[in-house]
Design an enzyme around this catalytic site. Structure first.
Site, PDB file in Angstrom:
ATOM      1  N   GLY A  14       0.826  -1.205   0.000  1.00  0.00           N
ATOM      2  CA  GLY A  14       0.000   0.000   0.000  1.00  0.00           C
ATOM      3  C   GLY A  14       0.852   1.243   0.000  1.00  0.00           C
ATOM      4  N   ALA A  15       1.850   1.275  -0.903  1.00  0.00           N
ATOM      5  CA  ALA A  15       2.951   2.229  -0.779  1.00  0.00           C
ATOM      6  C   ALA A  15       2.790   3.521  -1.567  1.00  0.00           C
ATOM      7  CB  ALA A  15       4.256   1.549  -1.215  1.00  0.00           C
ATOM      8  N   ASN A  16       1.762   3.642  -2.400  1.00  0.00           N
ATOM      9  CA  ASN A  16       1.737   4.784  -3.312  1.00  0.00           C
ATOM     10  C   ASN A  16       1.054   6.034  -2.751  1.00  0.00           C
ATOM     11  OD1 ASN A  16      -0.620   2.832  -4.170  1.00  0.00           O
ATOM     12  ND2 ASN A  16      -1.313   4.898  -4.665  1.00  0.00           N
ATOM     13  N   GLY A  43       1.665   4.793   3.616  1.00  0.00           N
ATOM     14  CA  GLY A  43       2.640   3.999   2.879  1.00  0.00           C
ATOM     15  C   GLY A  43       3.628   4.866   2.127  1.00  0.00           C
ATOM     16  N   TYR A  65     -13.953  -4.152   9.649  1.00  0.00           N
ATOM     17  CA  TYR A  65     -12.693  -3.414   9.647  1.00  0.00           C
ATOM     18  C   TYR A  65     -11.983  -3.584  10.993  1.00  0.00           C
ATOM     19  CZ  TYR A  65      -9.291   0.359   9.500  1.00  0.00           C
ATOM     20  OH  TYR A  65      -8.106   1.071   9.537  1.00  0.00           O
ATOM     21  N   GLY A 121      -0.717   8.114   1.132  1.00  0.00           N
ATOM     22  CA  GLY A 121      -0.957   8.123   2.567  1.00  0.00           C
ATOM     23  C   GLY A 121       0.222   7.678   3.398  1.00  0.00           C
ATOM     24  N   SER A 174      -5.132  -0.664  14.571  1.00  0.00           N
ATOM     25  CA  SER A 174      -6.007   0.504  14.572  1.00  0.00           C
ATOM     26  C   SER A 174      -6.595   0.713  15.952  1.00  0.00           C
ATOM     27  CB  SER A 174      -7.140   0.304  13.563  1.00  0.00           C
ATOM     28  OG  SER A 174      -8.124   1.302  13.697  1.00  0.00           O
TER      29      SER A 174
END
Length: 313
Positions: free
Chosen positions: A23-25, A29, A177, A27, A152
């Protein structure tokens, strides 16, 4: 515990260390990758959309021209994609110093992954369980390696039920979630237990970013609701750069022993400097975590193979 005011400037030199961030692209990440690239790590951006990953690298190189970054396609929604990613990763790299299991969704409606799991449980937890297990041999053979899982605040209020991985339209998505993030937290703690049991020096740490202003919030909601949600997050929480600090501390601090839960030190845990949180010991139940582990191996088809396992009585 750590000193007050820890920031990414406290990260030491990471030359030669291979770091993988899911999830690096965008926020958290993206901010994590940027900070690690600034400290000379070899950063692999694992992304669902390869073009967005390449765009993120361009942004990083605008700040760090000499950054050593590579984008690789990984769809956490699909176990076959995870297996293919690992195959490609191992063909390219022979070590893995830091694995950061960051990718996640907060769905506004009921969905399933390609393998039939409720989407949040499948992407946030089961996908990372499979990825970590498939990369375990690389992690074990890399000196002082780490696995960082992202939990979370919501998970603090969730009861560990873990009996319906396919999900149901009758249950509120926020419940799934919370369950998916609690599963990540129990997994991280159980993984550390197993590393110690097998005399591994690899460490597993869990963290949470507080309330951070990222695209995760209000995804799929209407425009007005999305604006209001982001406005409230900005008021009580923090930006993505600061939100990434617990992840970065868990990934790089020399004070980490393994098994810690790192989060912001501010009121309610919504923002602040990274600190060690004791609530993980209240949330962790050995029996529940062990059963979740067995179920996860069955559901994903990924069995963890620890070195020297045959020597443990």
């Amino acid at each position: 515990m750590m000193s007050k005011g820890w920031t990414k400037n406290d990260i030491g030199d990471l030359t030669g260390k291979v770091v993988l961030v899911t999830g690096a692209n965008s926020g958290l990440g993206y901010e994590t990758c940027l900070a690690l690239a600034e400290k000379n790590a070899i950063v692999v951006l694992a992304v669902r959309n390869l073009n967005k990953g390449l765009e993120a690298i361009d942004k990083i190189k605008a700040v760090v021209p000499e950054a050593k970054c590579h984008a690789m396609q990984l769809d956490m929604n699909d176990l076959s994609s995870i297996r293919e990613f690992v195959h490609q990763f191992k063909a390219r790299y022979n070590s893995l110093s830091i694995l950061i299991n960051n990718a996640g969704i907060m769905a506004s409606s009921y969905q399933q992954t390609k393998d039939g799991f409720e989407s949040q449980m499948g992407i946030n937890y089961l996908g990372h369980f499979a990825l970590t297990g498939l990369l375990l041999d690389l992690l074990i053979k890399t000196p002082n390696s780490r696995v960082v899982s992202v939990g979370s605040l919501i998970a603090h209020k969730i009861k560990p039920e873990f009996h319906n991985f396919k999900g149901s339209k009758r249950m509120k998505p926020i419940k799934y979630y919370g369950e998916s993030k609690l599963a990540c937290m129990l997994f991280a703690k159980e993984l550390q237990y197993r590393f110690r049991l097998h005399n591994m020096e690899t460490k597993s740490i869990v963290c949470h970013p507080g309330i951070s202003q990222t695209k995760l919030f209000a995804r799929g909601s209407n425009k007005l609701k999305r604006k209001l949600t982001r406005a409230s997050v900005k008021f009580v929480g923090q930006g993505a750069e600061t939100g990434a600090y617990p992840i970065l501390y868990a990934a790089t601090s020399p004070n980490i022993r393994g098994g810690e839960y790192i989060g912001p030190d501010g009121r309610g845990g919504s923002k602040g400097a990274p600190t060690e949180l004791e609530i993980i010991d209240e949330l962790y139940n050995e029996h529940v975590a062990s059963n979740l582990w067995k179920i996860s191996e069955t559901l994903t088809g990924v069995t963890y193979k620890f070195k020297n396992e045959q020597k443990v009585l």
